[in-house]
Design an enzyme around this catalytic site. Structure first.
Site, PDB file in Angstrom:
ATOM      1  N   ASN A  98     -10.275   0.412   0.371  1.00  0.00           N
ATOM      2  CA  ASN A  98      -9.218   0.317   1.391  1.00  0.00           C
ATOM      3  C   ASN A  98      -9.731   0.659   2.779  1.00  0.00           C
ATOM      4  OD1 ASN A  98      -7.618  -0.021  -0.844  1.00  0.00           O
ATOM      5  ND2 ASN A  98      -6.104   1.509  -0.242  1.00  0.00           N
TER       6      ASN A  98
ATOM      7  N   ASP B   2       0.855  -1.194   0.000  1.00  0.00           N
ATOM      8  CA  ASP B   2       0.000   0.000   0.000  1.00  0.00           C
ATOM      9  C   ASP B   2       0.891   1.245   0.000  1.00  0.00           C
ATOM     10  OD1 ASP B   2      -2.465   1.337   0.182  1.00  0.00           O
ATOM     11  OD2 ASP B   2      -2.356   1.427   2.373  1.00  0.00           O
TER      12      ASP B   2
HETATM   13  P1  13P Z   1      -8.674   4.682   6.081  1.00  0.00           P
HETATM   14  O1  13P Z   1      -7.778   5.536   6.912  1.00  0.00           O
HETATM   15  O2  13P Z   1      -9.932   5.373   5.722  1.00  0.00           O
HETATM   16  O3  13P Z   1      -8.928   3.372   6.686  1.00  0.00           O
HETATM   17  O4  13P Z   1      -7.922   4.441   4.688  1.00  0.00           O
HETATM   18  C1  13P Z   1      -6.937   3.440   4.558  1.00  0.00           C
HETATM   19  C2  13P Z   1      -6.268   3.517   3.234  1.00  0.00           C
HETATM   20  O5  13P Z   1      -6.777   4.060   2.277  1.00  0.00           O
HETATM   21  C3  13P Z   1      -4.935   2.904   3.106  1.00  0.00           C
HETATM   22  O6  13P Z   1      -4.355   3.158   1.872  1.00  0.00           O
END
Ligand code: 13P
Length: 311
Positions: free
Chosen positions: A256, A82
């Site tokens: 996500n 990520d």
């Molecule tokens: P949140 O903080 O809304 O859970 O988003 C997580 C995310 O997009 C990680 O890339």
């Protein structure tokens, strides 16, 4: 089954009008909770690991744990980096058994973003790994925004075809008003997303999978537990579940979730510690926390993203 890429997951999700959850894991316990929730609902799932989590857990441990999970559970599981900030970290993950990487060069101008993203695609694709990239700024609510036109800092639909064609990416993260963290909107502000932009992007890229970052919904019951036992997230506010479901029915194939996991996990730990002051066996605290993650993941999958039974 072995770890898979997101290719087939997204093809089915696009056609079926649902999205696959990408859940951020910060340790192996959380990973087990996520997988338990996905297995219970018979859903495909994406294990998302940020650069920070990668360093914290150690790449070899993540790889082996994810491989073991894939062998144990008869559901498609992808292991995803990520927000890789540069090609080096993406290459390292490709070499380390990840099946999907995200390069986030969205702070660069369009030409720079294309060049860096293409470099990652050129490395990942011959090695059987898929690539996600981001266009537009997925802001935090406190970020100062300079609004130049009706698209502001969001993904500009005019850029998407050039970006996807010239980079060869497999999925595109778009900015339509979501934000990372527990505070998506200011207190009192009405939550809204730019579905008009999503629709325009979808029309320009028929059949192409889109990704929604910053998509935690901050369920109030979980937040209440977190705050009741000493957590301090007053008035945290997430993306309404109905909006996530709407996006999932459109071209958004990956949603996500990170903050919701942390609120659940640490809310459950705080509660178990408060209720068991004399205990010092970690399982007393971590067991309920893992279960809370599994329950939340199962709930997202079954009631919001629509991927239950799609394994
Ligand atoms: P949140 O903080 O809304 O859970 O988003 C997580 C995310 O997009 C990680 O890339």
């Amino acid at each position: 089954m072995p770890l898979v890429t997101t290719k087939e997951m997204f093809r089915k999700a696009y056609e079926g009008g649902y999205a696959v959850g990408a859940f951020n894991v910060d340790d192996i316990d959380i990973m087990q909770g996520v997988l338990a929730g996905a297995a219970r609902t018979n859903s495909p799932v994406i294990i998302a690991v940020s650069e920070g989590a990668l360093k914290f857990i150690h790449p070899a441990y993540i790889r082996e744990a994810a491989k073991a999970a894939a062998e144990e559970n008869d559901i498609p599981i992808a292991l995803h980096l990520d927000h890789g900030k540069n090609p080096e970290i993406c290459r390292a993950c490709v070499d380390n058994g990840f099946t999907s990487v995200m390069i986030d060069a969205s702070s660069l101008d369009l030409a720079g973003n294309i060049a860096v993203t293409k470099e990652v695609v050129d490395y990942a694709h011959p090695r059987g790994v898929v690539v996600e990239s981001e266009l537009g700024a997925i802001a935090g609510i406190e970020d100062d925004l300079v609004v130049e036109d009706k698209y502001g800092h969001f993904t500009h639909p005019d850029d998407v075809v050039e970006f996807v064609t010239r980079t060869g990416i497999d999925s595109l993260a778009i900015a339509i008003g979501t934000a990372h963290g527990a505070y998506k909107f200011k207190p009192g502000q009405k939550p809204q997303l730019r579905f008009d932009i999503l629709e325009e992007v979808q029309q320009k890229l028929p059949g192409f999978p889109l990704v929604l970052h910053g998509a935690s919904s901050v369920p109030q019951d979980r937040l209440e537990i977190f705050n009741r036992y000493g957590g301090q997230l007053p008035e945290a506010i997430g993306i309404p579940e109905a909006m996530l479901s709407q996006a999932a029915k459109m071209a958004v194939c990956k949603i996500n979730v990170g903050s919701d996991i942390r609120i659940c996990y640490f809310g459950a730990i705080r509660k178990a510690m408060a209720e068991n002051p004399g205990k010092f066996d970690g399982r007393t605290f971590l067991g309920p926390a893992r279960d809370a993650v599994a329950d939340m993941v199962a709930d997202r999958i079954a009631n919001v993203f629509g991927s239950a039974g799609k394994a």
